[in-house]
Motif scaffolding. Sequence first.
Motif, short mmCIF file in Angstrom:
data_model
loop_
_atom_site.label_atom_id
_atom_site.label_comp_id
_atom_site.label_asym_id
_atom_site.label_seq_id
_atom_site.Cartn_x
_atom_site.Cartn_y
_atom_site.Cartn_z
N GLN A 142 0.83 -1.20 0.00
CA GLN A 142 0.00 0.00 0.00
C GLN A 142 0.86 1.25 0.00
N GLY A 143 0.51 2.18 -0.90
CA GLY A 143 1.06 3.52 -0.85
C GLY A 143 0.08 4.38 -0.06
N GLY A 171 8.24 28.75 1.13
CA GLY A 171 9.67 28.49 1.20
C GLY A 171 10.12 27.39 0.27
N GLY A 172 9.24 26.81 -0.51
CA GLY A 172 9.64 25.77 -1.46
C GLY A 172 8.72 24.56 -1.36
N ASP A 173 8.14 24.19 -2.51
CA ASP A 173 7.24 23.03 -2.55
C ASP A 173 8.05 21.75 -2.37
N GLY A 174 7.37 20.75 -1.83
CA GLY A 174 8.07 19.50 -1.55
C GLY A 174 7.24 18.28 -1.90
N TYR A 175 7.68 17.15 -1.38
CA TYR A 175 7.07 15.85 -1.66
C TYR A 175 7.18 14.97 -0.42
N LEU A 176 6.40 13.93 -0.40
CA LEU A 176 6.43 12.96 0.71
C LEU A 176 5.98 11.61 0.19
N TRP A 177 6.61 10.56 0.68
CA TRP A 177 6.11 9.20 0.43
C TRP A 177 6.01 8.44 1.74
N ASP A 178 5.04 7.58 1.82
CA ASP A 178 4.81 6.73 3.00
C ASP A 178 4.17 5.44 2.50
N VAL A 179 4.98 4.39 2.39
CA VAL A 179 4.51 3.12 1.84
C VAL A 179 4.81 2.01 2.83
N ILE A 237 -11.76 6.09 -6.86
CA ILE A 237 -12.17 5.74 -8.22
C ILE A 237 -12.39 4.24 -8.29
N ALA A 238 -11.49 3.50 -7.69
CA ALA A 238 -11.65 2.08 -7.40
C ALA A 238 -11.17 1.90 -5.97
N ARG A 239 -11.50 0.76 -5.37
CA ARG A 239 -11.07 0.55 -3.98
C ARG A 239 -9.55 0.61 -3.87
N GLU A 240 -8.87 0.25 -4.94
CA GLU A 240 -7.41 0.18 -4.89
C GLU A 240 -6.73 1.48 -5.33
N PHE A 241 -7.49 2.48 -5.73
CA PHE A 241 -6.88 3.70 -6.27
C PHE A 241 -7.74 4.90 -5.90
N ASP A 283 11.67 27.49 9.64
CA ASP A 283 10.48 27.87 10.39
C ASP A 283 9.99 26.64 11.18
N PRO A 284 9.84 26.75 12.49
CA PRO A 284 9.37 25.58 13.25
C PRO A 284 7.90 25.23 13.04
N SER A 285 7.19 26.11 12.34
CA SER A 285 5.78 25.84 12.05
C SER A 285 5.56 25.93 10.53
N VAL A 286 5.05 24.87 9.92
CA VAL A 286 4.90 24.81 8.46
C VAL A 286 3.51 24.28 8.13
N THR A 287 2.86 24.96 7.18
CA THR A 287 1.56 24.51 6.67
C THR A 287 1.76 23.94 5.27
N ASN A 288 1.27 22.72 5.06
CA ASN A 288 1.39 22.04 3.78
C ASN A 288 0.01 21.84 3.17
N TYR A 289 -0.15 22.25 1.91
CA TYR A 289 -1.36 21.94 1.15
C TYR A 289 -1.00 20.79 0.21
N VAL A 290 -1.71 19.68 0.36
CA VAL A 290 -1.24 18.44 -0.27
C VAL A 290 -2.22 17.95 -1.33
N VAL A 291 -1.65 17.32 -2.35
CA VAL A 291 -2.40 16.60 -3.38
C VAL A 291 -1.67 15.29 -3.60
N GLY A 292 -2.39 14.19 -3.52
CA GLY A 292 -1.70 12.91 -3.62
C GLY A 292 -2.58 11.78 -4.08
N ILE A 293 -2.00 10.59 -4.01
CA ILE A 293 -2.67 9.36 -4.44
C ILE A 293 -2.46 8.30 -3.37
#
Length: 375
Positions: free
Chosen positions: A174-175, A185-193, A332-336, A361-371
Amino acid sequence: MRLLVAMLFASAAAPAVAQDHSGHTMPSAQSPVQTECEKEAARHRAMGHPVEDGACAPATQPAPGGHADGHTGRDHSQMGGMDHSTMDHSKMEGMDHSTMSHESIQLPEQTPMDHGAMGHGGMDMTPIPEGPPPASAGSGPPRAADAIWGADAMHASRNALSTENGGMNVFWFQGDRAEYRAREGGDGYLWDVQGYYGGDLDKFWFKSEGEGTFGESPESAEVQGLWSHAIGPWWDLQAGVRQDLTGPERTHAVIGVQGLAPYMFEVDAAAFLSNKGDLTASIEAELDQRITQRLILQPRAELSLSAQDVPELGVGAGLDTVELGVRLRYEIAREFAPYIGIEQEWKLGRSADYARLAGEDPSVTNYVVGIRFWF
């Protein structure tokens, strides 16, 4: 058919009431009941049903119990039982009444229903007893089938039964989060699988998590390999190794639990002891709230703790960081399922001081879009 029988019987049973007009010359007339009977007889003749001539004629003899003052009744003594033997049900396009015999009709007297004649006589209406099975239920030999089929054949059968009912190995991946993070301060990315391979009780569990800013080296990245053993219907005990892939590389011994807490909270909690003697811990919890069958709102929280300061990692003793977020995903499907959301991060205590010294900055707000996906 029953309507015809009932009307014929009613017309026959209703007494014809006539007054004494012996001194008058009057034309013959039919009673209203007799006229209605003739109409019904004509209608059934048009349908091809044989109807006896004179079936609606008044009887010449009074019925049993008749009156001697000129009231007459129909004679039912000549009405036989209904003959169903020639009824043709072989064609289902429409019921064939052409061979149905109405030559003799008899309505039997109503009698109490005989369940014995219906085959219900042997029905046992004794209520099912409640309680444990009798002691004799387990008194037989534990493997009585061996005496019939042989121990070798039954051994293979029992192994197949165990495998097909939970003893098989399963692979799952699972992703949980694969997302783009828009932030100041710069857009980023994250993964958690994460995923596992194994059976119901024992599995090999693997996890990986990391994040960073586009155009820069990852801020953090790690992989874990764990042995997972079920300690209850909802919880697994996990133990293994974690390897950090960024910064001052460290190897950690891991012990933790993962499972489903009351009220459907998915929880992952673990403690880490590094090869440098640093003791840290993390707790993650998330909850799926279904708005519809496909639209799900997921609140999520994560806490990081440390038993001591680790300046080279920017970690202070006590509560290190707190992350709170919410994500809205559409399956869209149970798996996606793509999702959007918002997450707030705070560094606390000495960890916040280390962040400020590093110009962060010790406090950061992230607006996220993911799958989110799994297979």
